[in-house]
Design an enzyme around this catalytic site. Structure first.
Site, short mmCIF file in Angstrom:
data_model
loop_
_atom_site.label_atom_id
_atom_site.label_comp_id
_atom_site.label_asym_id
_atom_site.label_seq_id
_atom_site.Cartn_x
_atom_site.Cartn_y
_atom_site.Cartn_z
N LYS A 1 0.83 -0.78 0.06
CA LYS A 1 0.13 0.11 0.10
C LYS A 1 0.93 1.27 -0.03
CE LYS A 1 -4.21 0.66 2.29
NZ LYS A 1 -4.64 0.63 3.63
C1 E4P Z 1 -8.19 1.61 3.34
O1 E4P Z 1 -7.77 0.86 2.99
C2 E4P Z 1 -7.78 2.61 4.94
O2 E4P Z 1 -7.68 1.63 6.06
C3 E4P Z 1 -8.77 2.63 5.55
O3 E4P Z 1 -10.49 2.37 4.80
C4 E4P Z 1 -9.36 4.70 6.32
O4 E4P Z 1 -10.79 4.42 6.88
P1 E4P Z 1 -10.67 5.10 7.72
O5 E4P Z 1 -10.89 6.93 6.78
O6 E4P Z 1 -11.97 5.15 8.66
O7 E4P Z 1 -9.47 5.52 8.66
#
Ligand code: E4P
Length: 224
Positions: A84
């Site tokens: 990522k």
């Molecule tokens: C996606 O890969 C992220 O880890 C995640 O969806 C972020 O979500 P949040 O805005 O609730 O932190």
């Protein structure tokens, strides 16, 4: 549509995997920071062994020279690891290099269809628009999902939209209707998708009625 869990909690992951509805997992440094007494690498490998699907692990280096080797190392942890990387100039350059080597990238922190198009062009396999964070800032987060899906379809781009930062079950429905091939959701959102008060009362009533039926048949003499 495939459902991923957005968590680094192995107990939650195993529980949902047992239900047969889990196709992958996304983690990030914030989710990892909640897990105590385990290294990031060990937890990612543990998740890979629990779920047969793409497992996203985030890299944090801020220069291309550091990010590329970090991503190669993370990708080598397990064949199912997806690296990522946040979208910016560094992220795009690293993605174009790494994707040419066959490393799968989930381009994260995407907040516009323009960013999604750039990420797909650089060779990312998954593109993660953050719906909830856009909604929090007063925008229509799902619009980025809708536009990105339409653009990728129109130009046959192989990148897949991974709807992220989903906060409630309605987000999941909207992402599905928008054509997102994947949604990643917190454990609580997945459980909220499952629960319905009418299902609970229905189960309770069927149980009660089956008990009275069993009692009645127990009273009947055998052979009648
Ligand atoms: C996606 O890969 C992220 O880890 C995640 O969806 C972020 O979500 P949040 O805005 O609730 O932190």
């Amino acid at each position: 549509m495939r459902l991923f869990l957005d968590t680094a909690n192995i107990k939650q992951i195993r529980e949902v995997a047992r239900m047969g509805v889990l196709s992958g997992v996304t983690t990030n440094p914030t989710l990892m920071a909640k897990e105590k007494g385990v290294s990031y690498r060990d937890r990612v490998v543990e998740i890979c062994e629990a779920v047969d699907g793409p497992i996203s692990a985030e890299c944090t280096s801020r220069t291309v020279d550091e990010l590329v080797p970090e991503a190669r190392e993370v990708a080598a942890w397990h064949p199912n690891v997806v690296v990522k990387i946040p979208i910016d100039e560094v992220g795009l350059e690293a993605t174009s290099k790494l994707s040419a080597e066959g490393i799968k990238i989930n381009m994260t922190l995407v907040f516009s269809a323009n960013q999604a198009l750039l990420a797909a062009t650089a060779g990312a396999t998954y593109i993660s628009p953050f719906v909830g964070r856009l909604d929090d800032a007063g925008h229509d987060g799902m619009e980025v999902v809708r536009e990105s899906v339409e653009i990728f379809d129109q130009y046959n781009l192989p990148a897949q939209v991974l709807a992220a930062s989903l906060r409630h079950p309605r987000h999941v429905i909207e992402a599905a209707l928008a054509g997102a091939p994947i949604a990643t959701l917190p454990y609580a959102v997945l459980m909220a998708m499952l629960k319905h008060p009418l299902t609970d009362t229905g189960i309770e009533r069927f149980l009660k009625d089956s008990r009275s039926y069993e009692k009645e048949s127990a009273k009947e003499p055998s052979g009648s």
